[in-house]
Design a protein around this motif. Structure first.
Motif, PDB file in Angstrom:
ATOM      1  N   SER A 271       0.799  -1.227   0.000  1.00  0.00           N
ATOM      2  CA  SER A 271       0.000   0.000   0.000  1.00  0.00           C
ATOM      3  C   SER A 271       0.830   1.274   0.000  1.00  0.00           C
ATOM      4  O   SER A 271       0.338   2.325  -0.433  1.00  0.00           O
ATOM      5  N   ILE A 274       1.198   2.825  -3.380  1.00  0.00           N
ATOM      6  CA  ILE A 274      -0.115   3.344  -3.780  1.00  0.00           C
ATOM      7  C   ILE A 274      -0.346   4.718  -3.168  1.00  0.00           C
ATOM      8  O   ILE A 274      -0.804   5.657  -3.841  1.00  0.00           O
ATOM      9  N   MET A 278      -0.774   8.169  -5.225  1.00  0.00           N
ATOM     10  CA  MET A 278      -2.033   8.885  -5.046  1.00  0.00           C
ATOM     11  C   MET A 278      -1.814  10.277  -4.469  1.00  0.00           C
ATOM     12  O   MET A 278      -2.497  11.243  -4.855  1.00  0.00           O
ATOM     13  N   CYS A 468     -14.299  -2.920  -7.812  1.00  0.00           N
ATOM     14  CA  CYS A 468     -13.816  -1.627  -7.319  1.00  0.00           C
ATOM     15  C   CYS A 468     -14.802  -0.510  -7.643  1.00  0.00           C
ATOM     16  O   CYS A 468     -15.103   0.341  -6.795  1.00  0.00           O
ATOM     17  N   PRO A 508      -8.179  -4.852  -3.470  1.00  0.00           N
ATOM     18  CA  PRO A 508      -8.631  -3.633  -4.160  1.00  0.00           C
ATOM     19  C   PRO A 508      -9.976  -3.119  -3.663  1.00  0.00           C
ATOM     20  O   PRO A 508     -10.168  -1.901  -3.537  1.00  0.00           O
ATOM     21  N   MET A 511      -9.526  -1.248  -0.415  1.00  0.00           N
ATOM     22  CA  MET A 511      -8.954   0.090  -0.587  1.00  0.00           C
ATOM     23  C   MET A 511      -9.955   1.039  -1.232  1.00  0.00           C
ATOM     24  O   MET A 511     -10.069   2.203  -0.825  1.00  0.00           O
ATOM     25  N   CYS A 512     -10.687   0.568  -2.219  1.00  0.00           N
ATOM     26  CA  CYS A 512     -11.618   1.445  -2.933  1.00  0.00           C
ATOM     27  C   CYS A 512     -12.813   1.834  -2.067  1.00  0.00           C
ATOM     28  O   CYS A 512     -13.477   2.842  -2.356  1.00  0.00           O
ATOM     29  N   GLY A 551      -7.758   7.037  -7.512  1.00  0.00           N
ATOM     30  CA  GLY A 551      -7.605   5.929  -6.571  1.00  0.00           C
ATOM     31  C   GLY A 551      -7.866   4.580  -7.207  1.00  0.00           C
ATOM     32  O   GLY A 551      -7.086   3.636  -7.027  1.00  0.00           O
ATOM     33  N   VAL A 554      -4.974   3.712  -9.677  1.00  0.00           N
ATOM     34  CA  VAL A 554      -3.709   3.382  -9.004  1.00  0.00           C
ATOM     35  C   VAL A 554      -3.807   2.023  -8.316  1.00  0.00           C
ATOM     36  O   VAL A 554      -2.859   1.223  -8.353  1.00  0.00           O
ATOM     37  N   VAL A 555      -4.939   1.729  -7.689  1.00  0.00           N
ATOM     38  CA  VAL A 555      -5.120   0.420  -7.048  1.00  0.00           C
ATOM     39  C   VAL A 555      -5.094  -0.694  -8.090  1.00  0.00           C
ATOM     40  O   VAL A 555      -4.487  -1.762  -7.873  1.00  0.00           O
ATOM     41  N   ALA A 558      -1.554  -1.273  -9.071  1.00  0.00           N
ATOM     42  CA  ALA A 558      -0.801  -1.987  -8.032  1.00  0.00           C
ATOM     43  C   ALA A 558      -1.111  -3.479  -8.031  1.00  0.00           C
ATOM     44  O   ALA A 558      -0.200  -4.311  -7.940  1.00  0.00           O
TER      45      ALA A 558
END
Length: 585
Positions: A271, A274, A278, A468, A508, A511-512, A551, A554-555, A558
């Motif tokens: 992370s 990321i 971001m 996501c 993902p 994170m989203c 976001g 980028v996720v 990654a």
């Protein structure tokens, strides 16, 4: 009374004879809890208690089994972290860190925004997003008020300068007109009058506005929104950074107990890049949206290019830092505990070398919670007064006159801990675990997975992208923990059905779910920033849409690049196969 007994008797007979009906019993219970969470008809903590009484009533889980789900390893982890956060906040270490980082960045608008974003990201790694925003916004507001007040003075000076310039031009005009022919006098005077009135250089706001110029208003918008976005970004970096990370970690470890892949170190390695990407892209987006594209003017570190208001803003920040005084003994102790906790988390099971847990004979007994609870407990024991000193220093800005004079007063008290401990989140997380346990026992998750088999033709990246986008859309209108708690079992069942590594979709989505940044109701940091009155909902929607898009992209980058070797995402893991086998028994 007789009717109630008959209903309960018939229900017991139905459940005891037809065990296949458990998924159909569990489905409405899960849906009921999900509706309460998403609609927030009752407080989230109260809604999380629904499984505690419905599962035992309908024979899905025993009451003791449900109760065990409400206190897990992550609960102890959170309690230890809150102890450290209470010490950081009590002794103003967070304020010292924030002011120092802003002093390094300078008062140029672009660099000021970047400096506040960096310190907010750093603090949000260890504190909750809400606490971090509540701590940093007053500091930012003080800087913005200084900017506004100096802007008013600059505007008055500019108007005086403009009037003086007009007077000089009129005098020169009279001298020139005496030398001209009388026949051209009227024409030339009208012409000179038309061109002699200069336009103000600054675009002024309306008379009712509290901002001297439109540019000042844009700087206030940019800085305010940057803090809430930075708090969201910082919360992604560590397992304890936000409650959704804790929910994912506990539900994943409960569902896949043989998977030893999620810990503080692996999450941080995944992370941290990321968050850095971001952070930079979000800063560029906000700068473009509110400050324009002239990065050279707004980001220059040269002292020669500083304006009067920038110098006054720097002086204001410096004065706030001076008010903190020299670093105190409790701040040093808190900083040492902070560094020690981080090092022990990283070195517990780093993966590429044996960790400190290998020094013990019995394996698997010590987790990140062990470290956080131990250090948190020590904060209740260590005195806040330096050994052999006369009196402890009261935290700067603390107006409490009844500070405990006891020479053995600890670093934090239970009251300090209670003020920060988010018990509602603890119960909410526990309710999510109970809900997941009910889905597992009843077979509901397997049934959901079978209904999603038509998606088997999609590539893994497409499944992840759809997850996501769906999660980031729903979380704009529902709380982040509730959204993730509802979607994690569904995405786990989907991954198992499609034979995809569950981490490919779960990480993902986790994170989203934090990217609910388009509306004030999306998350508490948004509401805090909105309450200061610098931004409107239209500003949040416009800026938040770009941050949300950044976001998700980028996720996805990654999980498709460095996440593949880190979590071995190209293969369907053995621990997921074992989960499928035990779940089908």
């Amino acid at each position: 009374m007789g009717i109630l007994k008959n209903l309960i008797k018939n229900l017991n007979q139905f459940l005891s004879v037809n065990t296949q009906s458990l998924p159909y019993v569990s489905t409405p219970l899960c849906l009921l809890t999900a509706v309460y969470w998403v609609s927030e008809a009752v407080p989230l903590g109260a809604a999380a208690l629904v499984p505690a009484f419905l599962y035992p009533l309908f024979g899905v889980l025993k009451s003791s089994e449900v109760a065990a789900e409400y206190c897990k390893d992550t609960t102890l982890l959170l309690m230890g972290v809150i102890c450290l956060a209470a010490s950081i906040e009590k002794w103003n270490l967070h304020k010292r860190i924030a002011l120092r980082m802003v002093m390094i960045a300078g008062a140029k608008p672009g660099m000021l925004v970047l400096g506040f974003m960096c310190c907010t990201v750093f603090l949000s790694m260890w504190l909750s997003n809400t606490s971090t925003t509540a701590m940093v916004m007053p500091i930012a507001e003080a800087v913005l008020q200084q900017l506004i007040s100096t802007g008013v003075a600059d505007t008055q000076e500019d108007s005086e300068t403009v009037e003086a310039t007009e007077d000089d031009r009129e005098e020169n005009l009279e001298q020139n007109q005496l030398e001209r022919l009388d026949s051209l006098y009227l024409f030339l005077s009208l012409f000179q009058t038309a061109i002699s009135i200069p336009e103000p250089k600054k675009e002024k706001e309306s008379k009712n506005s509290r901002y001297p110029t439109k540019r000042d208003h844009m700087i206030c918008k940019c800085l305010s929104l940057s803090i809430t976005y930075a708090a969201t970004i910082g919360g992604l970096i560590t397992i304890t950074g936000t409650s959704t990370n804790l929910i994912f970690a506990e539900q994943f470890n409960n569902r896949y107990p043989d998977a030893k892949v999620i810990n503080f170190g692996t999450w941080f390695i995944f992370s941290f890049p990321i968050a850095i990407i971001m952070l930079l892209l979000t800063w560029v987006w906000l700068h473009f949206l509110f400050l324009g594209c002239n990065f050279r003017e707004t980001c220059s570190l040269s002292k020669k290019r500083k304006t009067r208001r920038e110098m006054l803003s720097e002086r204001k920040i410096h004065d706030e830092y001076i008010k903190l005084g020299p670093i105190s003994y409790p701040e040093v102790v808190t900083g040492v505990f902070f560094i020690l906790m981080t090092l022990l988390w990283f070195t517990r099971e780093p993966g590429f070398v044996p960790g400190w847990t290998s020094l013990f004979e019995k394996k698997g007994y010590r987790t990140d919670a062990t470290v956080s609870v131990l250090l948190g407990f020590l904060l209740f024991l260590i005195p806040a007064r330096r050994p052999f000193s006369r009196a402890p220093r009261t935290p700067a800005g603390d107006s409490s006159a009844e500070r405990d004079p006891d020479p053995m007063a600890p670093m934090i008290t239970w009251k300090d801990f209670q003020n920060l401990m988010p018990w509602e989140i603890v119960i909410l997380v526990g309710g999510g675990y109970a809900l997941a346990a009910g889905c597992k026992v009843s077979g509901l998750s397997v049934w959901i997975g079978r209904q999603l088999e038509p998606m088997s033709g999609l590539p893994p990246w497409m499944v992840t992208l759809l997850a996501c986008l769906l999660v980031s859309a729903v979380t704009e209108f529902a709380s982040n923990p509730a959204t993730l708690t509802v979607f994690l079992p569904i995405l786990s069942a989907l991954s198992e059905t499609l034979q995809i590594n569950p981490l490919h979709t779960l990480i993902p989505a986790t994170m989203c779910v934090s990217f609910g940044v388009m509306l004030p109701v999306g998350n508490p940091p948004n509401a805090i920033v909105f309450s200061y009155g610098h931004v409107q909902i239209s500003d949040m929607v416009k800026a938040g849409f770009g941050v949300n898009l950044i976001g998700v992209l980028v996720v996805m980058l990654a999980i498709m690049t460095w996440g593949v070797p880190l979590f071995n995402l190209t293969q369907y893991p053995d621990w997921a196969i074992a989960r499928n086998f035990t779940g089908s028994l």
